[in-house]
Design an enzyme around this catalytic site. Sequence first.
Site, mmCIF file in Angstrom:
data_model
loop_
_atom_site.group_PDB
_atom_site.id
_atom_site.type_symbol
_atom_site.label_atom_id
_atom_site.label_comp_id
_atom_site.label_asym_id
_atom_site.label_seq_id
_atom_site.Cartn_x
_atom_site.Cartn_y
_atom_site.Cartn_z
ATOM 1 N N LYS A 1 48.275 70.060 19.546
ATOM 2 C CA LYS A 1 49.660 69.707 19.425
ATOM 3 C C LYS A 1 50.311 70.364 20.664
ATOM 4 C CE LYS A 1 52.472 71.227 16.086
ATOM 5 N NZ LYS A 1 53.659 71.453 16.975
ATOM 6 N N ASP B 1 54.747 66.498 19.983
ATOM 7 C CA ASP B 1 55.508 66.581 18.883
ATOM 8 C C ASP B 1 57.108 66.813 19.377
ATOM 9 O OD1 ASP B 1 56.091 67.046 16.266
ATOM 10 O OD2 ASP B 1 55.745 69.144 16.273
ATOM 11 N N TRP B 2 57.580 65.689 19.827
ATOM 12 C CA TRP B 2 58.734 65.753 20.274
ATOM 13 C C TRP B 2 59.772 65.622 18.974
ATOM 14 C CZ3 TRP B 2 61.147 66.796 24.639
ATOM 15 C CH2 TRP B 2 60.681 66.564 26.102
ATOM 16 N N LYS B 3 59.510 64.914 17.932
ATOM 17 C CA LYS B 3 60.568 64.737 16.929
ATOM 18 C C LYS B 3 61.848 64.271 17.508
ATOM 19 C CE LYS B 3 58.880 68.544 14.077
ATOM 20 N NZ LYS B 3 58.177 69.458 14.951
ATOM 21 N N ASP C 1 67.688 60.065 17.997
ATOM 22 C CA ASP C 1 68.789 59.691 19.006
ATOM 23 C C ASP C 1 69.138 58.272 18.532
ATOM 24 O OD1 ASP C 1 70.805 59.673 21.032
ATOM 25 O OD2 ASP C 1 69.678 61.514 22.065
ATOM 26 N N ILE C 2 69.828 57.853 19.385
ATOM 27 C CA ILE C 2 70.314 56.280 19.306
ATOM 28 C C ILE C 2 69.068 55.538 19.612
ATOM 29 C CG2 ILE C 2 72.885 56.829 19.638
ATOM 30 C CD1 ILE C 2 72.314 55.542 22.398
ATOM 31 N N THR D 1 68.540 53.030 21.727
ATOM 32 C CA THR D 1 67.874 52.746 23.371
ATOM 33 C C THR D 1 67.481 53.960 23.854
ATOM 34 O OG1 THR D 1 70.066 51.207 23.360
ATOM 35 C CG2 THR D 1 68.987 52.481 25.394
ATOM 36 N N THR E 1 57.661 70.788 6.484
ATOM 37 C CA THR E 1 57.079 71.560 5.449
ATOM 38 C C THR E 1 57.627 72.908 5.032
ATOM 39 O OG1 THR E 1 55.565 72.298 7.109
ATOM 40 C CG2 THR E 1 54.955 70.240 5.753
ATOM 41 N N GLY F 1 47.815 76.050 12.431
ATOM 42 C CA GLY F 1 47.963 76.878 13.612
ATOM 43 C C GLY F 1 47.820 78.373 13.509
ATOM 44 N N ARG F 2 48.624 79.158 12.845
ATOM 45 C CA ARG F 2 48.288 80.563 12.954
ATOM 46 C C ARG F 2 47.124 81.114 12.160
ATOM 47 N NH1 ARG F 2 54.591 81.657 11.583
ATOM 48 N NH2 ARG F 2 54.420 79.674 10.867
#
Length: 237
Positions: A41, A69-71, A74-75, A77, A124, A214-215
């Site tokens: 990721k 993982d941009w999450k 926005d609008i 378009t 989470t 991860g960690r």
Amino acid sequence: MAVIEAPVRADPRLIVPLDVPTVAEARALVEQLGESVSFYKVGLELFATGGGMTLAQELKAQGKQVFLDWKLHDIGTTVQRSAAVLAETGCDFLTVHAEPQVLKAAVQGRGRSNLKILGVTVLTSLTDADLIEMGFNETARSLVERRIHHAIAAGADGVIASPHEAELARKLGGKDFLVVTPGVRPDWSAKNDQARAATPADALRAGASHIVCGRPITAANDPHAAALRVAGEMAGV
């Protein structure tokens, strides 16, 4: 005659986040992990510091799977155009916030590419009390359920949800629905900032298709051995 056990190998259901400050550190971590991890990721920290997308394409060239993982939030378009650009990279997963307009735009933007669109339900790290403070009048589970329905209706491929909601996501989404669970912590590791955590095996039994760990791996003295230890715990599920 002694029984020879098969060596533990990378599990494609295990996603390791490269949540480090620089691309150089991420590359070093990938080198340390070697063949013990096949899915990574890449998230906001590396995108913000520069070089995150270059790293993602390097990983694809090495034969790894990549979760962007941009999450996106926005609008419509803007999300649609962004998803179209990211689809061209050949990466595998992309996250957007699980709101109807955002989900629909991302699905349209990825077109006929193989990019999987995943709706982020509830982070989470958040508890029911946190949601009340944010102005929601429902529990984390209730909000996750509503957002799973949004993802399904929009034609998204799956959701990001804690292990505690994995069973619900699997029930609602069906067998091919992707259920990616962060907040996975083996018994031998600390929970850190994860409020709704579970072990790798428990997350898979609950219905997760993939886990993000991860960690416990990346902060270990020997990340390669830690990744194989997690993969070993997943192997029987």
